[in-house]
Design an enzyme around this catalytic site. Structure first.
Site, PDB file in Angstrom:
ATOM      1  N   TYR A   1      19.953 -30.886 -90.405  1.00 17.70           N
ATOM      2  CA  TYR A   1      19.682 -32.294 -90.758  1.00 17.70           C
ATOM      3  C   TYR A   1      20.223 -33.272 -89.710  1.00 17.70           C
ATOM      4  O   TYR A   1      20.963 -32.906 -88.832  1.00 17.70           O
ATOM      5  CB  TYR A   1      20.076 -32.644 -92.192  1.00 17.70           C
ATOM      6  N   GLU A   2      19.777 -34.516 -89.853  1.00 18.62           N
ATOM      7  CA  GLU A   2      20.017 -35.575 -88.835  1.00 18.62           C
ATOM      8  C   GLU A   2      19.530 -35.150 -87.449  1.00 18.62           C
ATOM      9  O   GLU A   2      20.150 -35.465 -86.433  1.00 18.62           O
ATOM     10  CB  GLU A   2      21.474 -36.023 -88.834  1.00 18.62           C
ATOM     11  N   GLY A   3      18.437 -34.416 -87.432  1.00 18.32           N
ATOM     12  CA  GLY A   3      17.850 -33.935 -86.181  1.00 18.32           C
ATOM     13  C   GLY A   3      18.344 -32.529 -85.885  1.00 18.32           C
ATOM     14  O   GLY A   3      19.544 -32.314 -85.751  1.00 18.32           O
TER      15      GLY A   3
ATOM     16  N   SER B   1      25.732 -42.041 -86.333  1.00 21.07           N
ATOM     17  CA  SER B   1      26.114 -41.185 -87.474  1.00 21.07           C
ATOM     18  C   SER B   1      26.262 -39.705 -87.105  1.00 21.07           C
ATOM     19  O   SER B   1      26.973 -38.980 -87.795  1.00 21.07           O
ATOM     20  CB  SER B   1      25.115 -41.346 -88.614  1.00 21.07           C
TER      21      SER B   1
END
Ligand SMILES: Cc1cc2nc3c(=O)[nH]c(=O)nc-3n(C[C@H](O)[C@H](O)[C@H](O)COP(=O)(O)OP(=O)(O)OC[C@H]3O[C@@H](n4cnc5c(N)ncnc54)[C@H](O)[C@@H]3O)c2cc1C
Length: 383
Positions: free
Chosen positions: A362-364, A241
């Site tokens: 976000y998402e790391g 993603s």
């Protein structure tokens, strides 16, 4: 630059572009101002069949890969990263089912996701577990033939708006990271409710909310994949993603560049359009170089991942870092090119700059992505 998209890919881009130009851009400032979830826009995206892109054909989808979703997200993000994030979160929420779910589970959930009739969300983060996801405290215990979940998930995109949630919980807390599993929790399940809704700096049209699991009872077959493999599936999910987040950065940076060039050609100072000053041209030139470099890396990384390589983490992290850092720099430069007007809400670039920030988080976070790249380099050079 021409990336020689196939006819189908060009159709995806044209469809997303039409929605962006005709539906998203006219309402984005109002959604931002009101902190309003873009339900009607997501319904338009569903009608245009764009939710089917990430779902395999056998479950009613288009059967696209990472590249197809990236070009879709790039176009939607040109309009509004908040709207595009709400769309992307549905894919993120369903990737664990796609990666590890049983055939029955895929049959149950994917067709309605592909049709855009139901939306998904991904619940990993907790108050004490952000970058260090292994610190989660949500538990899932098998009682009779039901799983009982307890815990609170924080900052979940589409929280309260989605119908289906993939939740990461500890099934064997003493085993640490190897004791986590993934579950599907549905809106309306007993013991499942929504908590605080966040008031954010940017992507204000996206919903970011707490998920509360209090003796939440779900059937045994809602376990995704095998017990104890939750974090392996989470890592694969994020690898697939993250190029999507990178693509949001490309679309946003492109939009900021478009605004900056258009403005610089119109704004007259010292008797000339400001674009005629070399100092301004150089800012615009650097913006254009960065946008194209980011796009090239995102497309190349997405194609690499679609080839199902043994290791995809480095490519996934590299494009996320580069494209989202680019988005932050380019949107900030766009505000500079517009001068005082760039700081005002009459022009979209101040929103773009606010929206860009989350892409680095976000998402790391981008620090964590650099850790991943460093670790992969270390492995590669020891081999
Ligand atoms: C708007 C929004 C939407 C979100 N949506 C979702 C969602 O849908 N689902 C979900 O599960 N989560 C979601 N999140 C959570 C998001 O993924 C986390 O915020 C993110 O992973 C960072 O965690 P943290 O905020 O707790 O930061 P922390 O982990 O507390 O980090 C704080 C700072 O320390 C740095 N840091 C931490 N550890 C290290 C390290 N080892 N090396 C170097 N630097 C380090 C970080 O880079 C950061 O700068 C969302 C967050 C936001 C703000």
């Amino acid at each position: 630059m021409d990336y020689f998209l196939t006819e189908e890919q060009q159709m995806i881009v044209d469809t997303a572009r039409e929605i962006t130009n005709e539906k998203i851009i006219p309402v984005r400032a109002e959604l931002d101002e009101k902190n309003e979830f873009p339900r009607a826009l997501l319904e338009d995206i569903a009608k245009a069949d764009l939710f089917s892109i990430f779902v395999p054909e056998e479950y009613g989808g288009f059967g696209g890969g990472c590249f197809d979703i990236a070009i879709t997200l790039e176009e939607l993000a040109r309009g509004c990263v908040g709207v595009a994030t709400s769309y992307a979160a549905s894919a993120l929420g369903m990737y664990p089912v796609l990666i590890a779910g049983s055939e029955e589970m895929k049959q149950k959930y994917l067709p309605s996701i592909a049709a855009g009739e139901r939306w998904a969300a991904f619940g990993l983060t907790e108050a004490n577990a952000g970058s260090d996801a292994s610190g989660i405290q949500t538990t899932a215990i098998l009682v009779g033939d039901e799983w009982v979940l307890n815990g609170t998930k924080q900052w979940i995109t589409n929280g309260g708006e989605s119908d289906i949630y993939t939740i990461i919980a500890l099934t064997d807390p003493e085993k640490g990271a190897r004791g986590a599993s993934i579950f599907v929790v549905e809106d309306g399940d007993p013991g499942f409710s929504y908590g605080k809704k966040e008031n954010k700096m940017g992507i204000r049209s996206s919903a970011t909310r707490e998920l509360i699991l209090k003796d939440c009872r779900i059937p045994q077959d809602r376990l995704v994949g095998r017990k104890g493999t939750g974090f392996i599936t989470v890592m694969k999910t994020l690898d697939i993603s993250r190029p999507g987040i990178a693509a949001l950065g490309v679309g946003l940076a492109q939009a900021a560049l478009d605004e900056a060039v258009t403005y610089a050609k119109q704004r007259v100072q010292f008797g000339k359009p400001v674009i005629s000053f070399q100092a301004v041209q150089h800012i615009l030139a650097d913006m254009a170089i960065q946008v194209e470099a980011a796009r090239s890396l995102v497309y190349a990384s997405a194609k690499h991942i679609d080839g199902n390589p043994k290791s995809m983490s480095k490519a996934s992290s590299m494009c996320k870092v580069f494209a989202t850092d680019t988005a932050m720099r380019v949107t900030t430069d766009a505000v500079q090119v517009l001068g005082g007007y760039g700081y005002m809400k009459e022009y979209p670039v101040e929103k773009m700059m606010r929206d860009a920030k989350i892409l680095q988080i976000y998402e790391g976070t981008n620090q964590i992505q650099r850790n991943v790249i460093g670790q992969e380099l270390n492995k590669e050079y020891s081999a």
